[in-house]
Each structure stands twice: as structure tokens, then as C-alpha cells.
Design a protein around this motif. Structure first.
Motif, PDB file in Angstrom:
ATOM      1  N   LEU A 195       1.160  -1.021   0.208  1.00  0.00           N
ATOM      2  CA  LEU A 195      -0.012  -0.683   0.054  1.00  0.00           C
ATOM      3  C   LEU A 195       0.586   0.567   0.536  1.00  0.00           C
ATOM      4  O   LEU A 195       1.776   1.030   0.903  1.00  0.00           O
ATOM      5  N   PRO A 196       0.086   2.176  -0.788  1.00  0.00           N
ATOM      6  CA  PRO A 196       1.037   3.233  -0.328  1.00  0.00           C
ATOM      7  C   PRO A 196       1.183   4.226   0.865  1.00  0.00           C
ATOM      8  O   PRO A 196       0.176   3.770   2.022  1.00  0.00           O
ATOM      9  N   GLU A 197       2.034   4.563   1.496  1.00  0.00           N
ATOM     10  CA  GLU A 197       2.421   5.214   2.846  1.00  0.00           C
ATOM     11  C   GLU A 197       1.188   6.018   3.278  1.00  0.00           C
ATOM     12  O   GLU A 197       0.542   5.626   4.588  1.00  0.00           O
ATOM     13  N   GLU A 198       0.522   7.294   2.263  1.00  0.00           N
ATOM     14  CA  GLU A 198      -0.501   7.400   2.969  1.00  0.00           C
ATOM     15  C   GLU A 198      -1.965   5.953   2.715  1.00  0.00           C
ATOM     16  O   GLU A 198      -2.020   6.805   4.018  1.00  0.00           O
ATOM     17  N   ASP A 199      -2.085   5.429   2.539  1.00  0.00           N
ATOM     18  CA  ASP A 199      -3.030   4.801   2.606  1.00  0.00           C
ATOM     19  C   ASP A 199      -2.813   3.711   4.470  1.00  0.00           C
ATOM     20  O   ASP A 199      -3.328   3.268   5.166  1.00  0.00           O
ATOM     21  N   ARG A 200      -1.448   3.341   4.881  1.00  0.00           N
ATOM     22  CA  ARG A 200      -0.964   2.643   5.399  1.00  0.00           C
ATOM     23  C   ARG A 200      -1.483   3.821   7.126  1.00  0.00           C
ATOM     24  O   ARG A 200      -1.885   3.000   7.755  1.00  0.00           O
ATOM     25  N   LEU A 201      -0.774   5.200   6.357  1.00  0.00           N
ATOM     26  CA  LEU A 201      -1.104   5.991   7.903  1.00  0.00           C
ATOM     27  C   LEU A 201      -2.469   5.895   7.966  1.00  0.00           C
ATOM     28  O   LEU A 201      -2.984   5.688   9.245  1.00  0.00           O
ATOM     29  N   LEU A 202      -2.756   6.162   6.787  1.00  0.00           N
ATOM     30  CA  LEU A 202      -5.066   6.243   7.653  1.00  0.00           C
ATOM     31  C   LEU A 202      -5.264   4.976   8.153  1.00  0.00           C
ATOM     32  O   LEU A 202      -5.980   5.795   9.379  1.00  0.00           O
ATOM     33  N   LEU A 203      -5.218   3.978   7.824  1.00  0.00           N
ATOM     34  CA  LEU A 203      -5.139   2.084   8.177  1.00  0.00           C
ATOM     35  C   LEU A 203      -4.790   2.876  10.233  1.00  0.00           C
ATOM     36  O   LEU A 203      -5.146   2.059  11.058  1.00  0.00           O
ATOM     37  N   ARG A 242      -9.290  15.673   9.028  1.00  0.00           N
ATOM     38  CA  ARG A 242      -8.971  17.256   8.788  1.00  0.00           C
ATOM     39  C   ARG A 242      -7.167  17.309   8.515  1.00  0.00           C
ATOM     40  O   ARG A 242      -6.906  17.896   7.874  1.00  0.00           O
ATOM     41  N   ILE A 243      -6.508  16.504   8.819  1.00  0.00           N
ATOM     42  CA  ILE A 243      -5.470  15.732   8.412  1.00  0.00           C
ATOM     43  C   ILE A 243      -5.626  15.666   7.186  1.00  0.00           C
ATOM     44  O   ILE A 243      -4.474  16.512   6.288  1.00  0.00           O
ATOM     45  N   ALA A 244      -5.983  14.787   6.677  1.00  0.00           N
ATOM     46  CA  ALA A 244      -5.714  14.925   5.654  1.00  0.00           C
ATOM     47  C   ALA A 244      -6.513  16.292   4.398  1.00  0.00           C
ATOM     48  O   ALA A 244      -6.442  15.838   3.035  1.00  0.00           O
ATOM     49  N   GLY A 245      -6.846  16.611   4.838  1.00  0.00           N
ATOM     50  CA  GLY A 245      -8.146  17.488   3.637  1.00  0.00           C
ATOM     51  C   GLY A 245      -8.723  17.548   3.013  1.00  0.00           C
ATOM     52  O   GLY A 245      -9.023  17.976   1.915  1.00  0.00           O
ATOM     53  N   ILE A 246      -9.462  16.568   3.405  1.00  0.00           N
ATOM     54  CA  ILE A 246     -10.899  16.084   2.750  1.00  0.00           C
ATOM     55  C   ILE A 246     -11.502  15.768   4.150  1.00  0.00           C
ATOM     56  O   ILE A 246     -12.079  16.285   5.220  1.00  0.00           O
ATOM     57  N   SER A 247     -13.007  15.454   3.496  1.00  0.00           N
ATOM     58  CA  SER A 247     -14.908  15.210   4.108  1.00  0.00           C
ATOM     59  C   SER A 247     -14.191  13.918   4.732  1.00  0.00           C
ATOM     60  O   SER A 247     -13.925  12.947   4.689  1.00  0.00           O
ATOM     61  N   ILE A 248     -15.244  14.211   5.572  1.00  0.00           N
ATOM     62  CA  ILE A 248     -15.352  12.391   6.849  1.00  0.00           C
ATOM     63  C   ILE A 248     -16.148  11.667   5.754  1.00  0.00           C
ATOM     64  O   ILE A 248     -15.345  10.585   5.436  1.00  0.00           O
ATOM     65  N   PRO A 249     -17.389  11.656   5.078  1.00  0.00           N
ATOM     66  CA  PRO A 249     -17.362  10.704   4.215  1.00  0.00           C
ATOM     67  C   PRO A 249     -16.327  10.242   3.448  1.00  0.00           C
ATOM     68  O   PRO A 249     -16.543   9.801   2.815  1.00  0.00           O
ATOM     69  N   GLY A 250     -15.286  11.338   2.825  1.00  0.00           N
ATOM     70  CA  GLY A 250     -14.027  10.598   1.618  1.00  0.00           C
ATOM     71  C   GLY A 250     -12.997  10.319   2.713  1.00  0.00           C
ATOM     72  O   GLY A 250     -12.730   9.141   1.564  1.00  0.00           O
ATOM     73  N   ILE A 251     -13.063  10.402   3.784  1.00  0.00           N
ATOM     74  CA  ILE A 251     -12.199   9.221   4.491  1.00  0.00           C
ATOM     75  C   ILE A 251     -12.754   8.019   4.379  1.00  0.00           C
ATOM     76  O   ILE A 251     -12.216   6.815   4.004  1.00  0.00           O
ATOM     77  N   LYS A 252     -14.049   7.849   4.766  1.00  0.00           N
ATOM     78  CA  LYS A 252     -14.863   6.533   4.618  1.00  0.00           C
ATOM     79  C   LYS A 252     -14.833   5.923   3.309  1.00  0.00           C
ATOM     80  O   LYS A 252     -14.248   4.508   3.584  1.00  0.00           O
ATOM     81  N   LYS A 253     -14.771   6.419   2.583  1.00  0.00           N
ATOM     82  CA  LYS A 253     -15.308   5.748   1.291  1.00  0.00           C
ATOM     83  C   LYS A 253     -13.061   5.710   0.868  1.00  0.00           C
ATOM     84  O   LYS A 253     -13.129   4.656   0.442  1.00  0.00           O
ATOM     85  N   ARG A 254     -12.650   6.327   1.194  1.00  0.00           N
ATOM     86  CA  ARG A 254     -10.795   6.030   0.807  1.00  0.00           C
ATOM     87  C   ARG A 254     -11.075   4.771   1.707  1.00  0.00           C
ATOM     88  O   ARG A 254      -9.881   3.819   1.749  1.00  0.00           O
ATOM     89  N   ARG A 255     -10.765   4.525   3.240  1.00  0.00           N
ATOM     90  CA  ARG A 255     -10.951   3.631   4.166  1.00  0.00           C
ATOM     91  C   ARG A 255     -11.753   2.680   3.372  1.00  0.00           C
ATOM     92  O   ARG A 255     -10.765   1.511   3.578  1.00  0.00           O
ATOM     93  N   GLU A 256     -12.483   2.169   2.761  1.00  0.00           N
ATOM     94  CA  GLU A 256     -13.346   1.017   2.371  1.00  0.00           C
ATOM     95  C   GLU A 256     -12.533   1.047   0.798  1.00  0.00           C
ATOM     96  O   GLU A 256     -12.770  -0.221   1.018  1.00  0.00           O
ATOM     97  N   ARG A 257     -12.023   1.945   0.714  1.00  0.00           N
ATOM     98  CA  ARG A 257     -11.706   1.298  -1.193  1.00  0.00           C
ATOM     99  C   ARG A 257      -9.984   0.675  -0.295  1.00  0.00           C
ATOM    100  O   ARG A 257      -9.736  -0.542  -0.822  1.00  0.00           O
ATOM    101  N   ILE A 258      -9.691   1.101   0.730  1.00  0.00           N
ATOM    102  CA  ILE A 258      -7.972   0.385   1.037  1.00  0.00           C
ATOM    103  C   ILE A 258      -8.125  -0.587   1.654  1.00  0.00           C
ATOM    104  O   ILE A 258      -7.400  -1.800   1.583  1.00  0.00           O
ATOM    105  N   LEU A 259      -8.807  -1.144   2.336  1.00  0.00           N
ATOM    106  CA  LEU A 259      -9.781  -1.994   2.827  1.00  0.00           C
ATOM    107  C   LEU A 259     -10.091  -3.118   1.397  1.00  0.00           C
ATOM    108  O   LEU A 259      -9.580  -4.422   2.106  1.00  0.00           O
TER     109      LEU A 259
END
Length: 175
Positions: free
Chosen positions: A118-126, A141-158
Motif C-alpha cells: 500500500l502507499p504510505e498515505e494509505d497505511r498511515l490512514l489505517l 482534517r489531517i488529510a484535508g478531505i471530508s469525513i465521507p471522503g475518509i470513509k470511502k478511502r478507508r473502504e477502498r483501502i480495505l
């Protein structure tokens, strides 16, 4: 409810609807609308006309209430995850409450390999979400995106992790 409150709610209902769309809230609209309406009434009661216009104050108050509701919702979202905190704590080398728990199905080596890809950014998020138990709002806030955006990113990474692990298991079985 007095007519002024009803009029106030009617006047700001388009703002509430726009905020639902802006925050990508696609379900439980009634809960979020109710929280927004209550926040609007609280904003009206706390409003001081000497400090500026009401609309920006109402916007910030309503948005804050919706973000709080999203945060409450996110606290319960981790329960059904395929990769739990015990796995990510072990992978991160952390010593959390689940660090000594056995990893299910002896898949730690496969998980390590999949996470390494995984890219470093994805590992850090997990790690932030699972091992550090950081709230979605803080991750957003850290990623500079919305909460739903974080949730979508989390699901894509998983999903990517699950696909990589499945492929590795199939490779092992075919050898």
C-alpha cells in the motif's frame, strides 16, 4: 414551536439540504436534519447581532452539529471491518489493548505483505483509524478531505487489502 421558529426553519431548510449534499450524507437524513434544526434553534438563541450576520453563524453551527452526528456514526462503523484493530496494531508494532490478541487465521504474514504494497498515505490512514483509534473527523482534517471522503478511502483501502490477500492465498494454493 412559535411561528418565528417555524419560519426560521423554513428559511434555512435549503441550507440544511445543501449541507447534506456537501457532506455526502446519503442515509439517515431525518437524524441529520433534526440535528441541524436543533442547532439552528440554538444558534438563534445564542446569536449576538453585534458580532456579525446571522447566516454565517447559523451555517457554522449547523455544520458543526452535522459533523458531530457523523462522528457519532463513525464510532460504530469499525465493528464489522474485515481487518480489525488487533491486526493493524500488530502490523504497526503498537502495544494497544489488542496487541497480544492472536491474528485470525494465521494471516499475519499475508497482511504484512499486503500492507507493505500500500502507499504510505494509505497505511498511515489505517494505523490512525484502527491502531490509534483516531476519529474520522481528525483523520479528515489531517488529510484535508471530508469525513465521507475518509470513509470511502478507508473502504477502498480495505477492499484493496482483501483483494491482495485473496490473490496471495490463491497463489499459495496453486503452488
Amino acid at each position: 414551536m412559535n411561528p418565528n421558529t417555524e419560519d426560521l426553519i423554513m428559511q434555512y431548510e435549503p441550507m440544511i439540504s445543501a449541507m447534506l449534499r456537501q457532506l455526502n450524507i446519503r442515509r439517515d437524513h431525518d437524524n441529520f436534519r433534526q440535528a441541524a434544526r436543533l442547532a439552528l434553534c440554538q444558534a438563534y438563541s445564542r446569536y449576538d447581532s453585534n458580532r456579525g450576520h446571522f447566516a454565517p453563524f447559523a451555517y457554522r453551527t449547523i455544520r458543526g452539529a452535522m459533523l458531530d452526528e457523523l462522528k457519532k456514526e463513525s464510532r460504530h462503523a469499525d465493528a464489522g471491518s474485515a481487518v480489525g484493530p488487533e491486526v493493524l496494531e500488530a502490523l504497526a508494532g503498537r502495544h494497544g489493548p489488542h496487541a497480544d490478541a492472536p491474528v485470525p487465521d494465521d494471516r499475519l504474514p499475508l497482511l504484512r505483505q499486503a500492507l507493505a504494497r500500500l502507499p504510505e498515505e494509505d497505511r498511515l490512514l489505517l494505523i490512525r483509524l484502527f491502531a490509534e483509534r483516531m476519529p474520522y473527523a481528525e483523520c479528515a482534517r489531517i488529510a484535508g478531505i471530508s469525513i465521507p471522503g475518509i470513509k470511502k478511502r478507508r473502504e477502498r483501502i480495505l477492499a484493496r487489502l482483501r483483494n491482495q490477500i485473496t490473490a496471495m492465498i490463491e497463489e499459495e494454493a496453486s503452488v
